[in-house]
Motif scaffolding. Structure first.
Motif, mmCIF file in Angstrom:
data_model
loop_
_atom_site.group_PDB
_atom_site.id
_atom_site.type_symbol
_atom_site.label_atom_id
_atom_site.label_comp_id
_atom_site.label_asym_id
_atom_site.label_seq_id
_atom_site.Cartn_x
_atom_site.Cartn_y
_atom_site.Cartn_z
ATOM 1 N N LYS A 184 -5.379 4.216 -10.766
ATOM 2 C CA LYS A 184 -6.165 3.303 -9.927
ATOM 3 C C LYS A 184 -6.319 3.789 -8.495
ATOM 4 O O LYS A 184 -7.170 3.305 -7.762
ATOM 5 C CB LYS A 184 -5.508 1.924 -9.905
ATOM 6 N N ALA A 185 -5.466 4.716 -8.088
ATOM 7 C CA ALA A 185 -5.489 5.198 -6.706
ATOM 8 C C ALA A 185 -5.576 6.718 -6.673
ATOM 9 O O ALA A 185 -5.186 7.401 -7.624
ATOM 10 C CB ALA A 185 -4.226 4.741 -5.971
ATOM 11 N N THR A 186 -6.097 7.230 -5.574
ATOM 12 C CA THR A 186 -6.170 8.674 -5.378
ATOM 13 C C THR A 186 -6.131 8.946 -3.885
ATOM 14 O O THR A 186 -6.018 8.023 -3.079
ATOM 15 C CB THR A 186 -7.454 9.261 -6.008
ATOM 16 N N SER A 187 -6.222 10.211 -3.513
ATOM 17 C CA SER A 187 -6.284 10.567 -2.102
ATOM 18 C C SER A 187 -7.525 11.412 -1.846
ATOM 19 O O SER A 187 -8.180 11.895 -2.781
ATOM 20 C CB SER A 187 -5.017 11.312 -1.665
ATOM 21 N N LEU A 188 -7.836 11.588 -0.586
ATOM 22 C CA LEU A 188 -9.021 12.347 -0.209
ATOM 23 C C LEU A 188 -8.914 13.796 -0.688
ATOM 24 O O LEU A 188 -9.898 14.413 -1.088
ATOM 25 C CB LEU A 188 -9.176 12.291 1.319
ATOM 26 N N PHE A 189 -7.690 14.323 -0.661
ATOM 27 C CA PHE A 189 -7.430 15.679 -1.157
ATOM 28 C C PHE A 189 -6.307 15.582 -2.196
ATOM 29 O O PHE A 189 -5.131 15.825 -1.894
ATOM 30 C CB PHE A 189 -7.035 16.607 -0.010
ATOM 31 N N LYS A 195 -8.869 -5.356 -8.588
ATOM 32 C CA LYS A 195 -8.139 -5.990 -7.496
ATOM 33 C C LYS A 195 -6.842 -5.265 -7.171
ATOM 34 O O LYS A 195 -6.188 -5.566 -6.205
ATOM 35 C CB LYS A 195 -7.835 -7.450 -7.832
ATOM 36 N N ARG A 196 -6.431 -4.315 -7.997
ATOM 37 C CA ARG A 196 -5.162 -3.641 -7.780
ATOM 38 C C ARG A 196 -5.377 -2.242 -7.211
ATOM 39 O O ARG A 196 -6.480 -1.772 -7.072
ATOM 40 C CB ARG A 196 -4.400 -3.533 -9.107
ATOM 41 N N GLY A 197 -4.227 -1.552 -6.968
ATOM 42 C CA GLY A 197 -4.302 -0.160 -6.577
ATOM 43 C C GLY A 197 -4.257 0.021 -5.078
ATOM 44 O O GLY A 197 -4.470 -0.842 -4.315
ATOM 45 N N PHE A 216 -4.546 10.455 2.357
ATOM 46 C CA PHE A 216 -5.210 11.656 2.856
ATOM 47 C C PHE A 216 -4.988 12.863 1.947
ATOM 48 O O PHE A 216 -5.924 13.361 1.327
ATOM 49 C CB PHE A 216 -4.734 11.953 4.282
ATOM 50 N N SER A 217 -3.765 13.317 1.829
ATOM 51 C CA SER A 217 -3.512 14.522 1.024
ATOM 52 C C SER A 217 -2.320 14.343 0.086
ATOM 53 O O SER A 217 -1.578 15.282 -0.179
ATOM 54 C CB SER A 217 -3.274 15.728 1.941
ATOM 55 N N ILE A 218 -2.136 13.129 -0.418
ATOM 56 C CA ILE A 218 -1.058 12.865 -1.372
ATOM 57 C C ILE A 218 -1.433 13.491 -2.720
ATOM 58 O O ILE A 218 -2.463 13.139 -3.295
ATOM 59 C CB ILE A 218 -0.832 11.354 -1.555
ATOM 60 N N PRO A 219 -0.644 14.403 -3.237
ATOM 61 C CA PRO A 219 -0.948 14.968 -4.563
ATOM 62 C C PRO A 219 -1.010 13.858 -5.615
ATOM 63 O O PRO A 219 -0.195 12.939 -5.601
ATOM 64 C CB PRO A 219 0.228 15.917 -4.820
ATOM 65 N N GLN A 220 -1.984 13.944 -6.503
ATOM 66 C CA GLN A 220 -2.190 12.883 -7.492
ATOM 67 C C GLN A 220 -0.921 12.599 -8.301
ATOM 68 O O GLN A 220 -0.622 11.455 -8.622
ATOM 69 C CB GLN A 220 -3.337 13.277 -8.430
ATOM 70 N N ILE A 221 -0.156 13.630 -8.575
ATOM 71 C CA ILE A 221 1.043 13.469 -9.386
ATOM 72 C C ILE A 221 2.110 12.628 -8.691
ATOM 73 O O ILE A 221 3.016 12.091 -9.335
ATOM 74 C CB ILE A 221 1.617 14.853 -9.771
ATOM 75 N N GLN A 222 2.024 12.489 -7.369
ATOM 76 C CA GLN A 222 3.035 11.752 -6.623
ATOM 77 C C GLN A 222 2.806 10.240 -6.618
ATOM 78 O O GLN A 222 3.696 9.480 -6.223
ATOM 79 C CB GLN A 222 3.100 12.266 -5.183
ATOM 80 N N PHE A 223 1.628 9.780 -7.049
ATOM 81 C CA PHE A 223 1.399 8.343 -7.088
ATOM 82 C C PHE A 223 2.261 7.711 -8.177
ATOM 83 O O PHE A 223 2.435 8.293 -9.251
ATOM 84 C CB PHE A 223 -0.078 8.033 -7.360
ATOM 85 N N PHE A 268 0.868 -1.174 0.000
ATOM 86 C CA PHE A 268 0.000 0.000 0.000
ATOM 87 C C PHE A 268 0.902 1.219 0.000
ATOM 88 O O PHE A 268 1.739 1.385 0.872
ATOM 89 C CB PHE A 268 -0.891 -0.020 1.247
ATOM 90 N N PHE A 269 0.752 2.069 -1.017
ATOM 91 C CA PHE A 269 1.604 3.245 -1.166
ATOM 92 C C PHE A 269 1.432 4.181 0.029
ATOM 93 O O PHE A 269 0.318 4.571 0.379
ATOM 94 C CB PHE A 269 1.241 3.977 -2.464
ATOM 95 N N ALA A 270 2.541 4.529 0.705
ATOM 96 C CA ALA A 270 2.496 5.368 1.906
ATOM 97 C C ALA A 270 3.408 6.576 1.742
ATOM 98 O O ALA A 270 4.502 6.460 1.192
ATOM 99 C CB ALA A 270 2.908 4.556 3.130
ATOM 100 N N GLN A 271 2.951 7.722 2.242
ATOM 101 C CA GLN A 271 3.724 8.952 2.178
ATOM 102 C C GLN A 271 3.735 9.623 3.556
ATOM 103 O O GLN A 271 2.682 9.782 4.179
ATOM 104 C CB GLN A 271 3.104 9.923 1.165
ATOM 105 N N PRO A 272 4.899 10.036 4.051
ATOM 106 C CA PRO A 272 4.981 10.708 5.353
ATOM 107 C C PRO A 272 4.130 11.971 5.400
ATOM 108 O O PRO A 272 4.178 12.792 4.484
ATOM 109 C CB PRO A 272 6.475 11.050 5.491
#
Length: 327
Positions: free
Chosen positions: A224-229, A325-327, A210-217, A122-126
């Motif tokens: 396939k993934a996004t953040s709340l903000f 099933k991914r993302g 939570f607030s990971i900018p879309q460009i950082q995924f 699961f992609f995680a960002q500090p």
């Protein structure tokens, strides 16, 4: 409570400016101690407005165990906040060996080995995600347990809507989606007592972008993934959303009407859709008809009706949602 914690608590609970002298008098410490406490808090990420008349707290997205503990005090929950964790699920498992019946919540600013079902990463960002695990001690047999995963999923979508106004949906059985992209994953694990046959501990993990900018995924999950903000600008703090999620969770857990179940079915985007799944090496195609009382997904195929259980199968395709099933 340390002077730093006392200063933070005092300023958080006052909407007006408080002078260093007034704070020092209330806490019975020197003004120098107050100045040092403010500086240490600002290094940790807390924000304050400085004026000649004193200090005023500004909304700060710093995970705060004191704030969360206070909000969850009606549920007698112990809260531990970590700057970094290998996995909050592992933290909770380690704590499960301690003889306590209190719920324990472990929250990390980031995780090194964040994962979901079937060990998927699961992609995680500090500082931009919510990574937490709740440890419970139900002391019940497996068939007596509540549907923890469904309750947690319902609590997440309710909290998201309550705090942001956004309409999240659920992919059976444990993923939360916004605008067709995964924003949150839930993982539930149980620890049994071999002698009594009871489930000694249950751990519910939640990983939320939570607030990971879309460009950082990463490129492979960008669609396939996004953040709340997704613009990186949060309108609420992580503390607020965390508290809302677990307040709803504990309320649903105590509700004999099982209101969470109606919400879970209402927010499911799988029901009525064409799905395919693999079971014992064979792939089947059918229509997801309903969700049973134990959380099973009921699918009608040309061959027969299936009741799919969490952990038994993995959905491989949902009509209208590529590679679900991914993302």
């Amino acid at each position: 409570m340390t002077t730093k914690a006392k200063v933070l608590h005092l300023l958080k609970n006052n909407s007006t400016f408080l002078s260093g002298e007034k704070i020092a008098q209330q806490l019975n410490v020197s003004r120098t101690s107050i100045w040092k406490a403010i500086k240490e808090l600002e290094k940790e990420g807390f924000r304050f407005e400085h004026q000649a008349k004193g200090y005023r707290y500004l909304p700060s997205d710093v995970l705060d165990s004191v704030e969360i503990s206070h909000e969850l005090s009606p549920f007698d929950t112990q809260v531990t906040v970590l700057a970094q964790s290998e996995s909050t699920m592992k933290d909770a498992k380690l704590a499960s060996t301690i003889d306590t019946m209190k719920p324990s919540l472990f929250i990390a600013d980031t995780q090194e080995q964040a994962h979901g079902r079937f060990g998927r990463s699961f992609f995680a960002q500090p500082g931009q995600g919510i990574y937490m695990s709740l440890l419970l001690h139900p002391q019940k047999h497996f068939e007596e347990l509540p549907q923890y995963t469904l309750i947690a999923a319902s609590a997440c979508v309710r909290a998201i809507e309550e705090m942001t106004g956004k309409h999240a949906m659920i992919k059976w059985v444990n993923d939360i989606y916004l605008d067709g992209r995964k924003v949150c994953g839930i993982l539930s694990e149980a620890v049994s007592d071999m002698e009594t046959g009871e489930i000694r501990s249950v751990i519910i993990g939640v990983g939320l972008n939570f607030s990971i900018p879309q460009i950082q995924f990463p490129d492979d999950i960008q669609q396939k993934a996004t953040s709340l903000f997704p613009d990186g600008e949060a309108m609420i703090t992580r503390n607020q959303l965390i508290c809302s999620i677990w307040k709803h969770f504990f309320s649903y857990l105590a509700d004999p009407t099982q209101a969470y179940f109606d919400l879970y079915k209402e927010r499911s985007f799988v029901l009525g859709k064409s799905v395919s799944f693999s079971q014992r090496g064979t792939t089947y195609q059918g229509i997801a008809q309903s969700i049973g009382p134990k959380g099973e997904l009921i699918v009608d195929t040309p061959e027969q009706r299936f009741q799919l259980l969490s952990g038994e199968v993995s959905l491989t395709e949902i009509d209208g949602l590529p590679s679900a099933k991914r993302g």
